[in-house]
Motif scaffolding. Sequence first.
Motif, PDB file in Angstrom:
ATOM      1  N   SER A  55       0.703  -1.360   0.006  1.00  0.00           N
ATOM      2  CA  SER A  55      -0.078   0.105   0.100  1.00  0.00           C
ATOM      3  C   SER A  55       1.123   1.114   0.072  1.00  0.00           C
ATOM      4  N   ALA A  83      -4.972  -4.291   6.881  1.00  0.00           N
ATOM      5  CA  ALA A  83      -4.846  -4.711   5.501  1.00  0.00           C
ATOM      6  C   ALA A  83      -4.432  -3.630   4.585  1.00  0.00           C
ATOM      7  N   PRO A  84      -4.185  -3.745   3.380  1.00  0.00           N
ATOM      8  CA  PRO A  84      -3.566  -5.010   2.780  1.00  0.00           C
ATOM      9  C   PRO A  84      -2.051  -5.655   3.559  1.00  0.00           C
ATOM     10  N   GLY A  85      -1.555  -4.574   4.225  1.00  0.00           N
ATOM     11  CA  GLY A  85      -0.513  -5.077   5.053  1.00  0.00           C
ATOM     12  C   GLY A  85       0.858  -3.967   4.876  1.00  0.00           C
ATOM     13  N   GLY A  86       0.682  -2.899   4.378  1.00  0.00           N
ATOM     14  CA  GLY A  86       1.915  -2.001   3.868  1.00  0.00           C
ATOM     15  C   GLY A  86       2.537  -1.504   5.499  1.00  0.00           C
ATOM     16  N   ASP A 108      -7.558  -7.214  11.030  1.00  0.00           N
ATOM     17  CA  ASP A 108      -8.298  -6.303  10.136  1.00  0.00           C
ATOM     18  C   ASP A 108      -9.679  -7.154   9.861  1.00  0.00           C
ATOM     19  N   MET A 123     -10.339  -9.569  12.302  1.00  0.00           N
ATOM     20  CA  MET A 123     -11.116  -9.211  13.576  1.00  0.00           C
ATOM     21  C   MET A 123     -11.832  -7.784  13.393  1.00  0.00           C
ATOM     22  N   ASP A 124     -13.122  -7.875  13.807  1.00  0.00           N
ATOM     23  CA  ASP A 124     -13.583  -6.371  13.968  1.00  0.00           C
ATOM     24  C   ASP A 124     -13.369  -5.883  15.383  1.00  0.00           C
ATOM     25  N   HIS A 126     -14.421  -3.481  16.643  1.00  0.00           N
ATOM     26  CA  HIS A 126     -15.507  -2.824  17.377  1.00  0.00           C
ATOM     27  C   HIS A 126     -16.169  -3.723  18.163  1.00  0.00           C
ATOM     28  N   MET A 149      -6.872   2.177  11.438  1.00  0.00           N
ATOM     29  CA  MET A 149      -7.949   1.839  11.073  1.00  0.00           C
ATOM     30  C   MET A 149      -8.631   3.084  10.495  1.00  0.00           C
ATOM     31  N   ALA A 150      -9.568   2.799   9.793  1.00  0.00           N
ATOM     32  CA  ALA A 150     -10.468   3.855   9.110  1.00  0.00           C
ATOM     33  C   ALA A 150     -11.545   2.977   8.414  1.00  0.00           C
ATOM     34  N   LYS A 188      -4.180   6.908  13.527  1.00  0.00           N
ATOM     35  CA  LYS A 188      -4.746   7.722  12.439  1.00  0.00           C
ATOM     36  C   LYS A 188      -6.142   8.347  13.280  1.00  0.00           C
TER      37      LYS A 188
HETATM   38  N1  SAM Z   1      -1.980   0.494   7.271  1.00  0.00           N
HETATM   39  C1  SAM Z   1      -2.871  -0.395   6.041  1.00  0.00           C
HETATM   40  C2  SAM Z   1      -1.721  -0.707   5.164  1.00  0.00           C
HETATM   41  O1  SAM Z   1      -0.305   0.030   5.221  1.00  0.00           O
HETATM   42  O2  SAM Z   1      -1.664  -1.403   4.157  1.00  0.00           O
HETATM   43  C3  SAM Z   1      -3.849   0.392   5.606  1.00  0.00           C
HETATM   44  C4  SAM Z   1      -4.886   0.285   6.476  1.00  0.00           C
HETATM   45  S1  SAM Z   1      -6.474   0.975   5.568  1.00  0.00           S
HETATM   46  C5  SAM Z   1      -6.169   2.511   5.528  1.00  0.00           C
HETATM   47  C6  SAM Z   1      -7.464   0.846   6.815  1.00  0.00           C
HETATM   48  C7  SAM Z   1      -7.937  -0.319   7.348  1.00  0.00           C
HETATM   49  O3  SAM Z   1      -8.675  -0.387   8.523  1.00  0.00           O
HETATM   50  C8  SAM Z   1      -8.942  -1.155   6.082  1.00  0.00           C
HETATM   51  O4  SAM Z   1      -8.141  -2.208   5.829  1.00  0.00           O
HETATM   52  C9  SAM Z   1     -10.166  -1.421   6.867  1.00  0.00           C
HETATM   53  O5  SAM Z   1     -10.789  -2.670   6.867  1.00  0.00           O
HETATM   54  C10 SAM Z   1      -9.592  -1.464   8.536  1.00  0.00           C
HETATM   55  N2  SAM Z   1     -10.666  -1.287   9.518  1.00  0.00           N
HETATM   56  C11 SAM Z   1     -11.828  -0.454   9.445  1.00  0.00           C
HETATM   57  N3  SAM Z   1     -12.550  -0.583  10.579  1.00  0.00           N
HETATM   58  C12 SAM Z   1     -12.053  -1.675  11.224  1.00  0.00           C
HETATM   59  C13 SAM Z   1     -12.648  -2.387  12.334  1.00  0.00           C
HETATM   60  N4  SAM Z   1     -13.918  -2.293  12.977  1.00  0.00           N
HETATM   61  N5  SAM Z   1     -11.813  -3.533  12.920  1.00  0.00           N
HETATM   62  C14 SAM Z   1     -10.558  -3.906  12.103  1.00  0.00           C
HETATM   63  N6  SAM Z   1     -10.148  -3.437  10.844  1.00  0.00           N
HETATM   64  C15 SAM Z   1     -10.958  -1.989  10.534  1.00  0.00           C
END
Ligand code: SAM
Length: 243
Positions: A55, A83-86, A108, A123-124, A126, A149-150, A188
């Motif tokens: 990413s 995700a995706p793992g950067g 994620d 994992m969620d 929340h 997380m976003a 973030k």
């Molecule tokens: N740092 C990551 C990278 O470098 O590849 C990119 C992260 S991306 C901006 C934000 C991630 O937050 C998404 O993959 C999304 O699925 C995850 N996300 C959002 N809400 C979440 C939750 N409630 N629990 C876990 N992951 C969550």
Amino acid sequence: MSGPSGGSSSGREGGRSLKTRVKTARKRTLSSTLWLQRQLNDPYVAQAKREGFRSRAAYKLIEIDDRFHILRPGMRVVDLGAAPGGWSQVAVKRVGAEEGRGRVVGVDLLPIEPMPGAEFEIMDFHDASAPARLKAWLGGAADAVLSDMAANATGHKKTDHLRIVGLVELAAHFAAEVLAPGGAFLAKVLQGGTEGELLAMLKRDFSAVKHVKPQASRADSSELYVLATGFRGARPAAGEAEG
Ligand code: SAM
């Protein structure tokens, strides 16, 4: 000349970066056309592709870590929203997890392709049981808790703001439970940064709290990162006798 994904290049011949325009396809909405155009013209997207990062977000962590030195060899790192793992790729390299030093665990909502040196779980965060499950899985203290997380944007400013604030709060409480003394928390947040109770909590629990906007974070995005370093150690739970 046809570019990737139906793009076409235009601009100065031999120029350093020829701007790629995207033709509006019948099934593509205006916002996805603009997103695609931005991706195709984003130097960080190109760099990530060249350098094998999953990413463009990886460059935000690289930049922040180059400035503030959060990640060191042998550290145990938690990557929330991985995700995706950067970010995990950056953490794996910097703690030396591929050489058996340190540990990188990421969670994620989405599945993440396996990565040498990192462990992932869907994992969620929340979910009320998520912090405890993650803590048990870690089986010990962490040296850094990272959260990129976003939630997917709804377009409704207030809703989006509340959703991201909720995620940062969950991440900060989790960090306060699992960090070892001296540990770091990077998350973030949105423009304006952390405020109110959350900021007060971070200032109480960490020796330094600052907000950072890395260059790799798009200038037109309201995202910002809060970095809290020098964790003072877990506070005794309410009602627990001190001393
Ligand atoms: N740092 C990551 C990278 O470098 O590849 C990119 C992260 S991306 C901006 C934000 C991630 O937050 C998404 O993959 C999304 O699925 C995850 N996300 C959002 N809400 C979440 C939750 N409630 N629990 C876990 N992951 C969550």
